[in-house]
Design an enzyme around this catalytic site. Structure first.
Site, short mmCIF file in Angstrom:
data_model
loop_
_atom_site.label_atom_id
_atom_site.label_comp_id
_atom_site.label_asym_id
_atom_site.label_seq_id
_atom_site.Cartn_x
_atom_site.Cartn_y
_atom_site.Cartn_z
N MET A 1 0.84 -1.17 0.00
CA MET A 1 0.00 0.00 0.00
C MET A 1 0.89 1.24 0.00
SD MET A 1 -2.66 1.29 2.96
CE MET A 1 -1.60 0.88 4.31
N PRO A 2 0.96 1.96 -1.14
CA PRO A 2 1.76 3.19 -1.18
C PRO A 2 1.11 4.29 -0.34
CG PRO A 2 1.28 2.36 -3.40
CD PRO A 2 0.46 1.57 -2.45
N LEU A 3 1.95 5.01 0.37
CA LEU A 3 1.50 6.16 1.16
C LEU A 3 2.34 7.37 0.77
CD1 LEU A 3 0.03 7.59 3.53
CD2 LEU A 3 1.87 6.74 5.00
N ALA A 38 -5.71 1.06 -3.01
CA ALA A 38 -4.60 0.81 -2.08
C ALA A 38 -3.71 2.04 -1.86
CB ALA A 38 -3.74 -0.34 -2.61
N ARG A 40 -2.71 5.70 -0.66
CA ARG A 40 -3.07 6.67 0.37
C ARG A 40 -2.30 7.97 0.11
NH1 ARG A 40 -5.95 2.82 0.71
NH2 ARG A 40 -6.39 1.59 2.57
#
Length: 86
Positions: A1-3, A38, A40
């Site tokens: 999950m990239p943030l 996915a 954020r």
């Protein structure tokens, strides 16, 4: 999950922030082939009085720039008045 965490000085309209979120989301989706759900994106807005560089807050720097521009404008007006009297 990239943030993706973005910190900005506050003051931009909500529409600009929303556009930023969308554009960053799309860039991450394209670059990483990540599913959109996915990704954020967090945008933090900091008051100009609470963000400093070189021991000067952004608010102080902006005030100094406005003062400098005002001083330059007054100098130009004064020059014009001197020239008119000659």
């Amino acid at each position: 999950m990239p943030l993706v965490d973005i910190t900005l000085v506050e003051g931009r309209p909500p529409e600009r922030i929303r556009t930023l979120i969308h554009e960053v989301h799309e860039a991450v989706r394209r670059a990483l082939d990540a599913p959109g759900a996915a990704i954020r994106v967090v945008v933090r807005e900091v008051p100009a009085e609470q963000w400093a560089a070189g021991d000067q807050t952004i608010a102080e720097r902006r005030a100094a720039e406005r003062q400098e521009q005002g001083d330059q404008g007054q100098g130009k007006q004064g020059q014009g008045k001197q020239g008119q009297g000659r």
